[in-house]
Design a protein around this motif. Structure first.
Motif, short mmCIF file in Angstrom:
data_model
loop_
_atom_site.label_atom_id
_atom_site.label_comp_id
_atom_site.label_asym_id
_atom_site.label_seq_id
_atom_site.Cartn_x
_atom_site.Cartn_y
_atom_site.Cartn_z
N ASP A 3 0.84 -1.19 0.00
CA ASP A 3 0.00 0.00 0.00
C ASP A 3 0.88 1.24 0.00
OD1 ASP A 3 -2.17 -1.51 0.00
OD2 ASP A 3 -2.91 -0.97 1.98
N CYS A 5 1.33 5.21 1.05
CA CYS A 5 0.71 6.08 2.06
C CYS A 5 0.11 7.32 1.42
CB CYS A 5 1.70 6.40 3.17
SG CYS A 5 3.38 6.56 2.58
N MET A 6 0.75 8.49 1.61
CA MET A 6 0.16 9.71 1.07
C MET A 6 0.83 10.08 -0.25
SD MET A 6 -1.95 12.27 1.24
CE MET A 6 -2.62 12.55 2.87
N ILE A 7 0.04 10.23 -1.29
CA ILE A 7 0.59 10.63 -2.59
C ILE A 7 0.37 12.13 -2.76
CG2 ILE A 7 0.38 10.38 -5.09
CD1 ILE A 7 -0.60 7.56 -4.64
N ARG A 8 1.45 12.84 -3.05
CA ARG A 8 1.34 14.29 -3.26
C ARG A 8 1.32 14.59 -4.76
NH1 ARG A 8 2.39 18.31 -0.24
NH2 ARG A 8 4.18 19.17 -1.34
N LYS A 27 -8.91 14.32 -9.16
CA LYS A 27 -9.44 13.91 -7.85
C LYS A 27 -10.36 12.71 -8.01
CE LYS A 27 -10.16 17.27 -4.88
NZ LYS A 27 -10.77 18.51 -4.35
N VAL A 36 -5.17 4.19 -1.39
CA VAL A 36 -4.26 5.31 -1.22
C VAL A 36 -4.96 6.57 -0.70
CG1 VAL A 36 -2.73 4.54 -3.07
CG2 VAL A 36 -4.53 6.18 -3.59
N LYS A 37 -4.16 7.39 -0.05
CA LYS A 37 -4.61 8.75 0.30
C LYS A 37 -3.83 9.68 -0.62
CE LYS A 37 -5.39 7.96 5.26
NZ LYS A 37 -4.77 6.65 5.49
N PHE A 38 -4.46 10.79 -0.98
CA PHE A 38 -3.73 11.71 -1.86
C PHE A 38 -4.11 13.15 -1.53
CE2 PHE A 38 -7.73 10.65 -3.86
CZ PHE A 38 -8.20 11.86 -4.34
N GLU A 39 -3.21 14.06 -1.87
CA GLU A 39 -3.52 15.48 -1.75
C GLU A 39 -3.11 16.16 -3.05
OE1 GLU A 39 -1.41 16.59 1.79
OE2 GLU A 39 0.56 16.46 0.85
N LYS A 56 9.13 20.37 0.03
CA LYS A 56 8.42 19.11 0.33
C LYS A 56 8.02 18.50 -1.01
CE LYS A 56 4.66 17.19 3.08
NZ LYS A 56 3.37 17.45 3.72
N ASP A 59 5.02 13.72 -5.56
CA ASP A 59 5.25 12.41 -6.18
C ASP A 59 4.91 12.44 -7.66
OD1 ASP A 59 5.86 10.94 -3.68
OD2 ASP A 59 3.82 11.55 -3.18
#
Length: 247
Positions: A3, A5-8, A27, A36-39, A56, A59
């Motif tokens: 898995d 984690c956070m995808i930027r 989105k 996945v989580k994404f921002e 920062k 991805d």
């Protein structure tokens, strides 16, 4: 396992209306991947995007080639010196696709506000997940070499030999550890590996073609492995499905 984690995600385009549209469809597309989580951040200034990326890292960046300050190609050449950021060019100049290949973008989406754009985005996001999935690192351990970190995408194939399995990969000697192939097969099946023989499982990413006359797998690196007849149909189906998904 595997898995993310956070995808930027960054969207970089000097057209505000297109950014709003793009944010909405990106989105929606990422929301279908529930593991996945994404921002998502959007930028009309390529310099501001790059400044934030250096603090920062993102991805993934959807990048317009035609930007007023740093254009997409200049930005891409800066990005290629930084970390693993996937670049997807989005542009209303399809004629620039060949120029863009120099920067090894993951893909290229011609701008439009229609079904074709959404369909192409869908394929690109599938391709992204495929790439990112194999970016998982595994740690192998044995007495002689201690612990070795190996990226799944660098593994060509895994071979069983008595009570051991050998990992063949990019730029190093095979790594031999105790274990059995059926456990490896179970773990790696979700990472696009396929069994071609009772002694081998192979990473579909590295297959160039199947030599059906000789019953051999041809790797992109030029070497070959025997494929047993029992697995021929399954290998063919898996490879076809993989290629369809990653085109």
């Amino acid at each position: 396992e595997g898995d993310i984690c956070m995808i930027r995600i960054a969207i970089c385009d000097d057209n505000k209306a297109f950014i709003n549209y793009m944010t909405k469809v990106v989105k929606r597309e990422f929301a279908t991947h529930t593991t996945v989580k994404f921002e998502i951040e959007s930028y009309t200034s390529s310099e501001l995007f790059f400044y934030h990326h250096s603090i920062k890292p993102f991805d993934i960046v959807f990048l317009d080639i035609d930007m007023p300050e740093l254009d997409g190609f200049q930005l891409a050449s800066e990005l290629s010196n930084s970390n693993n950021c996937y670049i997807i060019f989005v542009t209303s100049h399809p004629d620039l696709v060949y120029d863009s290949l120099y920067f090894r973008p993951l893909n290229f989406i011609p701008k439009s506000n229609d079904y074709f754009f959404v369909e192409k985005l869908h394929n690109v996001v599938n391709q992204l997940f495929n790439e990112m999935k194999q970016n998982t690192t595994i740690v192998l351990e044995n007495k002689e070499i201690g612990r070795v970190a190996l990226m799944i995408k660098d593994i060509y194939y895994i071979q069983s030999c008595k009570h051991y399995i050998l990992y063949y990969s990019e730029g190093r000697d095979p790594i031999k550890i105790r274990g059995n192939l059926s456990e490896a097969e179970e773990y790696f099946s979700s990472f696009d590996f396929v069994k071609i023989h009772k002694s081998y499982i192979v990473n579909l990413r590295h297959i160039f073609n199947i030599d059906k006359k000789m019953d051999e797998i041809i790797f992109k690196q030029g070497f070959r492995l025997n494929m047993s007849k029992n697995y021929k149909k399954q290998v063919d189906e898996k490879l076809t499905e993989y290629l369809r998904r990653t085109k």
